[in-house]
Design a protein around this motif. Structure first.
Motif: not given
Length: 99
Positions: A17, A68, A70, A77, A79-83, A85, A89, A93
């Protein structure tokens, strides 16, 4: 950095995180991550990285915004996502990579 790499390699599932103290969505995400960790227990390792205090790591991972997240599985790696969650979800994941 070597300790960081060892953590990623030595744990099956690691969620990183990238956060900041001034970030509103990061503050909302913190208790969600705690709930996810509580639910998944020892199968998940969560690392919080303050981008202001760890600019070198944030740069290495090309973090453009916070939060962000990861996800690493066995050092890779996946999975990666910004914002922000949701708990549901994140659980979906993470579980999709632990089966």
């Amino acid at each position: 950095m070597s300790t960081f790499n060892k953590l990623i390699q030595s744990n099956n599932i690691v969620l990183i995180d990238f956060t900041a103290s001034w970030c509103g969505p990061c503050q909302v995400l913190a208790p969600i991550l705690k709930e996810v960790k509580d639910e998944l227990g020892d199968s998940l390792k969560v690392l919080k990285i303050d981008v202001d205090k760890n600019q070198l790591i944030a740069t290495k991972f090309q973090v453009q915004g916070v939060p962000t997240l990861i996800l690493y599985k066995e050092g890779k790696q996946v999975w990666r996502q910004s914002g922000l969650q949701s708990k549901q979800d994140l659980l979906k994941i993470i579980r999709s990579h632990t089966d």
